[in-house]
Design a protein around this motif. Sequence first.
Motif, PDB file in Angstrom:
ATOM      1  N   ILE A 309       0.855  -1.175   0.000  1.00 31.72           N
ATOM      2  CA  ILE A 309       0.000   0.000   0.000  1.00 31.72           C
ATOM      3  C   ILE A 309       0.893   1.228   0.000  1.00 31.72           C
ATOM      4  CG2 ILE A 309      -1.737   1.306   1.290  1.00 31.72           C
ATOM      5  CD1 ILE A 309      -2.716  -1.373   2.420  1.00 31.72           C
ATOM      6  N   VAL A 310       0.691   2.090  -0.962  1.00 32.82           N
ATOM      7  CA  VAL A 310       1.508   3.295  -1.093  1.00 32.82           C
ATOM      8  C   VAL A 310       0.986   4.362  -0.135  1.00 32.82           C
ATOM      9  CG1 VAL A 310       2.243   5.128  -2.669  1.00 32.82           C
ATOM     10  CG2 VAL A 310       2.047   2.761  -3.493  1.00 32.82           C
ATOM     11  N   VAL A 311       1.885   4.923   0.672  1.00 29.76           N
ATOM     12  CA  VAL A 311       1.506   5.931   1.660  1.00 29.76           C
ATOM     13  C   VAL A 311       2.478   7.098   1.602  1.00 29.76           C
ATOM     14  CG1 VAL A 311       0.404   4.301   3.254  1.00 29.76           C
ATOM     15  CG2 VAL A 311       2.856   4.775   3.470  1.00 29.76           C
ATOM     16  N   ASP A 312       2.058   8.231   2.177  1.00 32.70           N
ATOM     17  CA  ASP A 312       2.955   9.381   2.273  1.00 32.70           C
ATOM     18  C   ASP A 312       3.694   9.349   3.604  1.00 32.70           C
ATOM     19  OD1 ASP A 312       1.201  10.294   4.253  1.00 32.70           O
ATOM     20  OD2 ASP A 312       0.360  11.917   3.025  1.00 32.70           O
ATOM     21  N   GLU A 313       4.398  10.433   3.936  1.00 28.49           N
ATOM     22  CA  GLU A 313       5.210  10.442   5.151  1.00 28.49           C
ATOM     23  C   GLU A 313       4.373  10.379   6.426  1.00 28.49           C
ATOM     24  OE1 GLU A 313       7.377  14.091   5.721  1.00 28.49           O
ATOM     25  OE2 GLU A 313       5.805  15.283   4.774  1.00 28.49           O
ATOM     26  N   TYR A 314       3.066  10.613   6.309  1.00 27.15           N
ATOM     27  CA  TYR A 314       2.173  10.531   7.469  1.00 27.15           C
ATOM     28  C   TYR A 314       1.373   9.224   7.477  1.00 27.15           C
ATOM     29  CZ  TYR A 314       3.271  15.485   7.742  1.00 27.15           C
ATOM     30  OH  TYR A 314       3.941  16.687   7.829  1.00 27.15           O
ATOM     31  N   SER A 315       1.755   8.286   6.635  1.00 28.81           N
ATOM     32  CA  SER A 315       1.100   6.982   6.496  1.00 28.81           C
ATOM     33  C   SER A 315      -0.289   7.078   5.864  1.00 28.81           C
ATOM     34  CB  SER A 315       1.007   6.244   7.851  1.00 28.81           C
ATOM     35  OG  SER A 315       2.288   5.941   8.342  1.00 28.81           O
ATOM     36  N   LYS A 316      -0.577   8.172   5.181  1.00 29.89           N
ATOM     37  CA  LYS A 316      -1.862   8.342   4.507  1.00 29.89           C
ATOM     38  C   LYS A 316      -1.800   7.706   3.118  1.00 29.89           C
ATOM     39  CE  LYS A 316      -3.934  12.372   4.684  1.00 29.89           C
ATOM     40  NZ  LYS A 316      -4.283  13.792   4.356  1.00 29.89           N
ATOM     41  N   THR A 317      -2.844   6.976   2.749  1.00 32.46           N
ATOM     42  CA  THR A 317      -2.948   6.387   1.415  1.00 32.46           C
ATOM     43  C   THR A 317      -3.454   7.443   0.436  1.00 32.46           C
ATOM     44  OG1 THR A 317      -5.267   5.674   1.564  1.00 32.46           O
ATOM     45  CG2 THR A 317      -3.598   4.212   2.545  1.00 32.46           C
ATOM     46  N   THR A 318      -3.711   7.019  -0.776  1.00 34.75           N
ATOM     47  CA  THR A 318      -4.244   7.931  -1.780  1.00 34.75           C
ATOM     48  C   THR A 318      -5.728   8.228  -1.578  1.00 34.75           C
ATOM     49  OG1 THR A 318      -4.378   5.974  -3.220  1.00 34.75           O
ATOM     50  CG2 THR A 318      -2.546   7.485  -3.581  1.00 34.75           C
ATOM     51  N   VAL A 319      -6.341   7.612  -0.583  1.00 34.59           N
ATOM     52  CA  VAL A 319      -7.692   7.984  -0.143  1.00 34.59           C
ATOM     53  C   VAL A 319      -7.523   8.668   1.207  1.00 34.59           C
ATOM     54  CG1 VAL A 319      -9.979   7.140   0.538  1.00 34.59           C
ATOM     55  CG2 VAL A 319      -8.768   6.078  -1.391  1.00 34.59           C
ATOM     56  N   ASP A 320      -7.933   9.932   1.305  1.00 38.32           N
ATOM     57  CA  ASP A 320      -7.433  10.784   2.392  1.00 38.32           C
ATOM     58  C   ASP A 320      -7.936  10.453   3.799  1.00 38.32           C
ATOM     59  OD1 ASP A 320     -10.013  11.793   2.314  1.00 38.32           O
ATOM     60  OD2 ASP A 320      -9.435  13.723   1.449  1.00 38.32           O
ATOM     61  N   ASN A 321      -8.904   9.574   3.955  1.00 44.59           N
ATOM     62  CA  ASN A 321      -9.315   9.177   5.306  1.00 44.59           C
ATOM     63  C   ASN A 321      -8.844   7.759   5.653  1.00 44.59           C
ATOM     64  OD1 ASN A 321     -11.357   8.026   3.474  1.00 44.59           O
ATOM     65  ND2 ASN A 321     -12.362   7.379   5.362  1.00 44.59           N
ATOM     66  N   ILE A 322      -8.033   7.166   4.772  1.00 49.77           N
ATOM     67  CA  ILE A 322      -7.558   5.797   4.987  1.00 49.77           C
ATOM     68  C   ILE A 322      -6.032   5.820   5.086  1.00 49.77           C
ATOM     69  CG2 ILE A 322      -7.466   3.446   4.078  1.00 49.77           C
ATOM     70  CD1 ILE A 322     -10.104   3.960   2.675  1.00 49.77           C
ATOM     71  N   TYR A 323      -5.510   5.220   6.144  1.00 51.25           N
ATOM     72  CA  TYR A 323      -4.085   5.189   6.430  1.00 51.25           C
ATOM     73  C   TYR A 323      -3.618   3.732   6.479  1.00 51.25           C
ATOM     74  CZ  TYR A 323      -4.541  10.113   7.774  1.00 51.25           C
ATOM     75  OH  TYR A 323      -4.779  11.464   7.772  1.00 51.25           O
ATOM     76  N   ALA A 324      -2.310   3.529   6.402  1.00 53.10           N
ATOM     77  CA  ALA A 324      -1.750   2.182   6.485  1.00 53.10           C
ATOM     78  C   ALA A 324      -0.407   2.232   7.196  1.00 53.10           C
ATOM     79  CB  ALA A 324      -1.582   1.575   5.093  1.00 53.10           C
ATOM     80  N   ILE A 325      -0.153   1.218   8.025  1.00 48.40           N
ATOM     81  CA  ILE A 325       1.103   1.132   8.762  1.00 48.40           C
ATOM     82  C   ILE A 325       1.618  -0.302   8.740  1.00 48.40           C
ATOM     83  CG2 ILE A 325       0.540   3.049  10.318  1.00 48.40           C
ATOM     84  CD1 ILE A 325      -0.146   0.918  12.464  1.00 48.40           C
TER      85      ILE A 325
END
Length: 476
Positions: A309-325
């Motif tokens: 799952i691709v995430v940004d530096e805050y662990s946010k995915t490309t859907v802004d209310n869904i995160y992944a760690i």
Amino acid sequence: MTNFDYDLFVIGGGSGGVRAARVAAGEGAKVALAEEYRYGGTCVIRGCVPKKLMVFASEYRESFADARNYGWDVQDGAFDWHPFRKRMHAELDRLEGIYRNLLKNSGVTSFDARATLKDRNTVELSTGETVTAKTILLAMGGRPVKPDLPNAHLGITSNEIFLLDELPKSILIVGGGYIACEFAGILNGLGVEVTQYYRGAQILRGFDDEARGMVAEQMREKGINLRLGINIHQMSLAADHDPDMTGPVGDDGTTPLSEAGKGGPIYVKSTQGDEAEFDQVMFATGRVPNADNMGLEEIGIEIGRRGEIVVDEYSKTTVDNIYAIGDVTNRVQLTPVAIREGMAFVETVFKDNPTPVDHDLIPSAIFTQPEMGTVGLSEEEARDQEPIDVYCTSFRPMQTAFADRPDRVLMKLVVSQKTRVVLGCHIVAPHAGEMIQLAGIAIKMGATKEQFDQTCAVHPTMSEELVTMKTPMRSA
């Protein structure tokens, strides 16, 4: 304003997901978590914890010989897998119970079910229930995979090694990463005849060359038949050598334990042409994120080329209310990292304190025999970056030298010539994991070689060498 069943829904009951759920609930959020298998994840159930218990068990064989050299009237004993296995699984049950209670006591609602995403706010459970959440955290972890090889179903992975009914008399371990090397040492210590195949030129790719070379040398010294530049060409049941034989594979790609190694010895022909039979074959040839068949791409979540799952530096995915760690993001596959990612997620989402995840200078330990502890840059990485000095020493430690063992240890510091900052520390020694934790604090703080030197040595210890090496072994 839309009303949701939960403020946060976490998918995955491993260390990262459980920590994030608990801390978010402590901030007043209404939280639920779903786990389809057992709470504790890879680390507690089929990874770090049972592996370390097996490491402890495997070290006693050498201890008996050492004890005699220290004057104890001790006889060698035989290892009995069955009582150890029973006690190990009782400990895992206890730890899983702790995880469940931590969630319950934190006010987190738990679902023992597989969860998938219907849309960006809706979770579908395998029980038939559907729930909604304002924020969703994906923490499904990863799993081992087998190579694309005919009859690979005959082998096992690290998932099944803890479930064996009997220890094999002989095993072929395929792979050269830390999992392969750790289990080679473990099983060798428990009395199994171990052969290890790795297709590369040296084990533990990505780690410091000098350190991994010493580990390989001592693995061979301890009796492991470590072979490099080699792989499996063919495998089948020894009874028939049928290269076209197929067998059942589970939906998740793993082999039912009843099918792996149950039909008698396994015949293996290597890429170098030699043939052998083994009671078991274990593949430690990589892991993949558990991100498939979750409905992620259908709702716009980007999946990388390795299934992560691709995430940004805050662990946010490309859907802004869904995160992944954690391992599902394939960043740094370590339990403490997943926990820190979970904490950063809570800071960002529930404490209005945007906190990027810090993946810099992470200490780690490989529980080979001997252990390797490492933090920062390898010599090879550092010299590609800037001019360096390398401080290094290797010696026989007092405890095992007295017991007439040939074991050697390695202490190594990689230092910037310009700033004198210690860029990397690499230790190969008993208890290297304990040492690297403390060295990691100094290196994370940006300590210089002179600050190491100003620290008084603790004598007699192995680690005192880290503060007594005055002259570079070499520069690059």
